[in-house]
Design a protein around this motif. Structure first.
Motif, PDB file in Angstrom:
ATOM      1  N   ARG A 412      10.956   2.063  -7.662  1.00  0.00           N
ATOM      2  CA  ARG A 412      11.249   2.731  -6.606  1.00  0.00           C
ATOM      3  C   ARG A 412      10.256   2.466  -5.446  1.00  0.00           C
ATOM      4  N   ARG A 413      10.780   2.609  -4.308  1.00  0.00           N
ATOM      5  CA  ARG A 413       9.768   2.410  -3.256  1.00  0.00           C
ATOM      6  C   ARG A 413       9.019   3.635  -2.949  1.00  0.00           C
ATOM      7  N   GLY A 414       7.633   3.593  -2.889  1.00  0.00           N
ATOM      8  CA  GLY A 414       6.791   4.854  -2.544  1.00  0.00           C
ATOM      9  C   GLY A 414       6.447   4.880  -1.174  1.00  0.00           C
ATOM     10  N   TRP A 415       5.419   5.716  -0.879  1.00  0.00           N
ATOM     11  CA  TRP A 415       4.826   5.673   0.505  1.00  0.00           C
ATOM     12  C   TRP A 415       4.114   4.235   0.844  1.00  0.00           C
ATOM     13  N   PHE A 416       3.582   3.756  -0.102  1.00  0.00           N
ATOM     14  CA  PHE A 416       2.628   2.750   0.053  1.00  0.00           C
ATOM     15  C   PHE A 416       3.037   1.324  -0.509  1.00  0.00           C
ATOM     16  N   ARG A 417       3.688   1.294  -1.750  1.00  0.00           N
ATOM     17  CA  ARG A 417       4.179   0.350  -2.313  1.00  0.00           C
ATOM     18  C   ARG A 417       5.253   0.790  -3.514  1.00  0.00           C
TER      19      ARG A 417
END
Length: 561
Positions: A412-417
């Motif tokens: 899953r895509r997070g805030w930074f990576r």
């Protein structure tokens, strides 16, 4: 093998699967390179106690390059290993053959009689890892025996099979296992610090057996290299080989990533269940889109929980730290297995994760019940926060089950990576607490109070209060199956759709074992490598999609050399 490649085989990871692959393929004539994200440790390099975080904890961004990884998913807190030798550096060297339900789990039981097929490879793994019955006996072991009797399962009590050299304590002798080919060894002193890293040299880590023998046969191990990608040299014909891209693991410290690429006809992914999940999820999204859509399914926690009994103080004549890490076990019922666990004197850092025990279930959220319990028993709550002499006054209980439950791990895509996340999967819900385990821990606490004459209370791990259980045995996610719509690797542990890539670590363990998984990972890797052809000889394994052929009887009998 084409000389157009830098190596015949590149192995990613040096834990139980990767070390077996390195040695056995070198013995078959292959040129093997091993990449390991962690550092190399000599015996004297390990931390003296778990408070030496730079040597104990794995957190490269903070300058910590130790042996203990800690990762978090929504459904579990994961403890794993790091370094040349992988999980063997910080595991409790407990080496059980799992009970029958593991071999007959529906995920893979239709392929073959796994109990019979793996039997000779379990025997090989036991010999290579130096398995003996633990001889340690003291107050903790008597407590475990008495607790089993109190719970009505005294007949299930047994001493653990462990991979430790019990020679004369502290005395260094020539290799006692491999006719002098292995390193010198030192007899166990029963200091209890096995899981921080054995500074004595008694623990049969992979550095003392598989990897030592592999390096004698020319295998090259490159530590502190993190694999970032595995790309086919020709995407239209992936069987022609792969380019493996790496960067320095310690780039934060060195100030440069130092990207490199090496090519090989074959790749063995053995980065541990967590590392393999990270890598394969990334590859499916980028370089290897044909990886089965079942990637991440059937991820297991070994249906596990960590608790323990902690006393206020321990009399001077009672030593709870003496012995190896795990020395005995019993069953609460037919599916629930309990082992005692210890750290040595001074290794109290893991006590920061310990809290008072509060049962799960019911309408009231567990954090609320925990707060209410803390208010009712402020003294117990305050004492549970103290880690002073924690290892000396605590008996940790490791609870494992053969119950069929799982989670699904995805990217899953997070805030930074990008990062890994989880959701409930096949079978029963992944347990946030284990009632049988809590009952066993309460019985241990009563017994510890009787044995020491000091107030004792049951404990749990901090994650469980938030319904996030802790597991030291993260497994599955790339399980064995007869087709890509049911699993990620075929019965020969080749990646479905990319037979030039094999997966040989805990991610291929296809069911909860109810016991420590290291011996099973080793045995499965031994079997997978036994089925490889010798360099330059025809590959007798069927092509992917063809009917499974049982080859291991001839292999085990030596027909393939």
């Amino acid at each position: 093998m084409s000389r157009a490649h830098d190596h015949d085989v590149i192995v990613i990871g040096s834990g139980f699967g990767g070390s077996v692959a390195a040695l056995r393929l070198a013995e078959k004539g292959y040129d093997v390179l091993v990449y390991e994200a962690g550092r190399r440790f000599a015996d004297e390099d390990f931390a003296r106690t778990s408070w030496d975080l730079r040597r104990y904890l794995w957190a490269p961004a903070l300058g910590c390059y130790g042996v203990q990884r800690i990762h978090r998913l929504p459904h579990c807190l994961v403890l794993a290993g790091a370094g040349v030798g992988g999980g063997s550096l910080n595991y409790a060297q407990t080496l059980y053959v799992p009970p029958k339900p593991f071999f007959t789990d529906p995920q893979w039981s239709g392929i073959t009689d796994w109990e019979a097929e793996l039997a000779p490879h379990y025997a090989t793994a036991q010999r290579m890892l130096g398995v003996v019955e633990n001889p340690c006996d003291g107050p903790v072991e008597r407590l475990m025996r008495d607790t089993a009797v109190e719970l009505g399962t005294g007949a299930s009590f047994r001493r653990t099979p462990v991979g430790v050299f019990f020679g004369e304590p502290g005395r260094r002798v020539p290799d006692p296992y491999f006719g002098g080919e292995g390193p010198d060894r030192t007899g166990c002193t029963q200091c209890g610090n096995c899981m921080v890293g054995c500074r004595v040299g008694a623990k049969n880590t992979l550095v003392k057996n598989y990897l030592a023998l592999a390096e004698r046969r020319g295998v090259v191990i490159e530590p502190l290299r993190t694999v970032t990608s595995v790309r086919p040299l020709d995407p239209a014909h992936p069987d022609e080989g792969y380019a493996v891209h790496t960067v320095r693991t310690d780039a934060h410290r060195r100030g440069r990533r130092d990207p490199r690429a090496a090519t090989a006809r074959h790749v063995v992914v053995a980065a541990g269940a967590w590392g393999t999940a990270q890598l394969l999820q990334t590859l499916k999204a980028t370089a290897l889109p044909g990886i089965s859509d079942r990637l991440g399914w059937q991820t297991r926690t070994n249906s596990e929980a960590l608790g323990g009994a902690m006393t206020v103080r321990v009399p001077r004549d009672v030593d709870l730290t003496r012995g190896v890490a795990i020395t005995s076990s019993f069953h609460v019922d037919e599916t629930t297995h309990v082992e005692n666990v210890r750290y040595g004197k001074g290794s109290n850092a893991m006590g920061l994760l310990a809290v008072m025990q509060v049962d799960g279930g019911g309408r009231v959220p567990r954090p609320v019940r925990f707060l209410a319990s803390a208010l009712r028993h402020p003294g117990d709550f305050a004492r549970s926060l103290s880690v002073r002499r924690w290892s000396e006054r605590t008996v940790i209980a490791l609870v494992m089950q053969t119950v069929d439950n799982s989670i699904v791990v995805s990217r899953r895509r997070g805030w930074f990576r990008w990062h890994l996340t989880s959701e409930q999967g096949h079978g029963e819900p992944n347990p946030t607490w284990i009632p049988q385990g809590n009952r066993a821990v309460r019985a241990l606490a009563r017994g510890l109070e009787r044995a020491t004459g000091e107030r004792s209370r049951p404990g749990s791990s901090i994650g469980e209060i938030l319904d996030i259980p802790m597991t030291a045995h993260f497994l599955g996610g790339a399980v064995i199956a007869e087709s890509p719509d049911r699993g990620v690797v075929d019965p020969y542990q080749r990646l479905w759709g990319y037979p030039g890539i094999s997966v040989v670590d805990g991610s291929t363990v296809s069911a909860n074992l109810g016991v420590n998984p290291a011996l099973t990972i080793t045995a499965q890797a031994e079997r997978a490598m036994a089925l490889w052809p010798r360099r330059g000889e025809p590959d007798r394994r069927p092509k992917q999609g063809e009917p499974y052929v049982r080859l291991t009887e001839r292999v085990a009998a030596g027909a393939d050399g």
